[in-house]
Scaffold this motif. Structure first.
Motif, PDB file in Angstrom:
ATOM      1  N   UNK A 130       5.686   2.163   9.230  1.00 36.93           N
ATOM      2  CA  UNK A 130       4.354   2.228   8.618  1.00 36.93           C
ATOM      3  C   UNK A 130       3.749   3.626   8.716  1.00 36.93           C
ATOM      4  N   UNK A 131       2.933   3.985   7.714  1.00 40.27           N
ATOM      5  CA  UNK A 131       2.129   5.212   7.708  1.00 40.27           C
ATOM      6  C   UNK A 131       2.966   6.476   7.874  1.00 40.27           C
ATOM      7  N   UNK A 191       0.777  -1.237   0.000  1.00 40.79           N
ATOM      8  CA  UNK A 191       0.000   0.000   0.000  1.00 40.79           C
ATOM      9  C   UNK A 191       0.804   1.280   0.000  1.00 40.79           C
ATOM     10  N   UNK A 192       2.000   1.284  -0.552  1.00 36.34           N
ATOM     11  CA  UNK A 192       2.822   2.488  -0.623  1.00 36.34           C
ATOM     12  C   UNK A 192       2.565   3.238  -1.924  1.00 36.34           C
ATOM     13  N   UNK A 193       2.680   4.569  -1.885  1.00 31.67           N
ATOM     14  CA  UNK A 193       2.413   5.375  -3.081  1.00 31.67           C
ATOM     15  C   UNK A 193       3.595   5.437  -4.031  1.00 31.67           C
ATOM     16  N   UNK A 194       4.776   5.066  -3.578  1.00 32.88           N
ATOM     17  CA  UNK A 194       5.975   5.145  -4.405  1.00 32.88           C
ATOM     18  C   UNK A 194       6.741   3.822  -4.367  1.00 32.88           C
ATOM     19  N   UNK A 195       7.359   3.422  -5.473  1.00 30.28           N
ATOM     20  CA  UNK A 195       8.189   2.218  -5.458  1.00 30.28           C
ATOM     21  C   UNK A 195       9.468   2.394  -4.640  1.00 30.28           C
ATOM     22  N   UNK A 254       1.765   1.285   3.843  1.00 22.74           N
ATOM     23  CA  UNK A 254       0.898   2.465   3.792  1.00 22.74           C
ATOM     24  C   UNK A 254       1.694   3.760   3.967  1.00 22.74           C
ATOM     25  N   UNK A 255       2.774   3.893   3.228  1.00 24.31           N
ATOM     26  CA  UNK A 255       3.579   5.108   3.265  1.00 24.31           C
ATOM     27  C   UNK A 255       3.301   5.966   2.047  1.00 24.31           C
ATOM     28  N   UNK A 256       3.264   7.278   2.244  1.00 24.96           N
ATOM     29  CA  UNK A 256       3.175   8.229   1.148  1.00 24.96           C
ATOM     30  C   UNK A 256       4.549   8.822   0.895  1.00 24.96           C
ATOM     31  N   UNK A 257       4.661   9.691  -0.084  1.00 22.70           N
ATOM     32  CA  UNK A 257       5.935  10.333  -0.354  1.00 22.70           C
ATOM     33  C   UNK A 257       6.976   9.366  -0.889  1.00 22.70           C
ATOM     34  N   UNK A 258       8.238   9.711  -0.683  1.00 24.44           N
ATOM     35  CA  UNK A 258       9.346   8.924  -1.213  1.00 24.44           C
ATOM     36  C   UNK A 258      10.252   8.431  -0.079  1.00 24.44           C
ATOM     37  N   UNK A 259      10.812   7.257  -0.262  1.00 27.89           N
ATOM     38  CA  UNK A 259      11.835   6.696   0.634  1.00 27.89           C
ATOM     39  C   UNK A 259      11.377   6.566   2.085  1.00 27.89           C
ATOM     40  N   UNK A 260      10.184   6.045   2.285  1.00 26.96           N
ATOM     41  CA  UNK A 260       9.659   5.805   3.624  1.00 26.96           C
ATOM     42  C   UNK A 260       9.484   4.308   3.852  1.00 26.96           C
TER      43      UNK A 260
END
Length: 168
Positions: free
Chosen positions: A159-160, A124-128, A142-148
């Motif tokens: 997470x998150x 569920x992450x927004x970025x590869x 469930x992370x947004x943005x980059x490199x999380x």
């Protein structure tokens, strides 16, 4: 407060080496000194099909990040048993007795992202660039943005993060 940073280098067939820095949680060194285990015994024995698969993994460890991601994703009979037990130190007995890695280098069960070992990591992450190189269970989700949510050992880490931010 004492902290230590270790690196795990993961190699899977068909994928490049990936060094992932790992930061221990506050108080982890004190727990180790007391003979306890931190981030050990997670993500074992998931997603097996058949009989007598994925049993007795990730037990009796002392130290940091031992006995994670063992005995997952096996098909057949008597596969992926008694791996990652009785380790002392840091980063020992991880990723054994698993079925073949998927196209993204994940080993285990229900992993997203890439180069994850165990179960339910990198989903569920927004970025590869997020949710990669985790060992254990329920890490880097469930992370947004980059490199999380990268490079976690244990369970329920990374997470998150980075959600609800606007980007140009």
């Amino acid at each position: 407060m004492r902290a230590i940073v270790i690196s795990v280098i993961a190699l899977w067939a068909g994928s490049a080496a990936m060094a992932v820095p790992l930061k221990l949680p506050d108080g982890a060194l004190d727990q180790i000194a007391a003979g306890l285990s931190v981030g050990s015994g997670n993500g074992n024995g998931n997603g097996n099909t058949g009989a007598l698969n994925g049993n007795g993994n990730g037990n009796g460890n002392t130290g940091v990040g031992n006995g994670n991601g063992n005995g997952n994703g096996n098909v057949g009979t008597v596969n992926g048993n008694t791996n990652g037990n009785g380790n002392i130190g840091t980063g020992n007995g991880n990723g054994n007795g698993n079925g073949l890695p998927d196209a993204n280098g994940n080993m285990g069960y229900a992993n997203g992202g890439s180069n994850n070992i165990g179960a339910f990591n990198g989903q569920g992450n927004t970025s590869p660039t997020s949710g990669n190189g985790n060992i254990g269970a329920f890490n880097g989700n469930i992370n947004g943005g980059l490199y999380n949510g990268n490079g976690n050992i244990g369970s329920f880490n990374g997470n998150a993060n980075g959600n609800g931010n606007s980007h140009p």
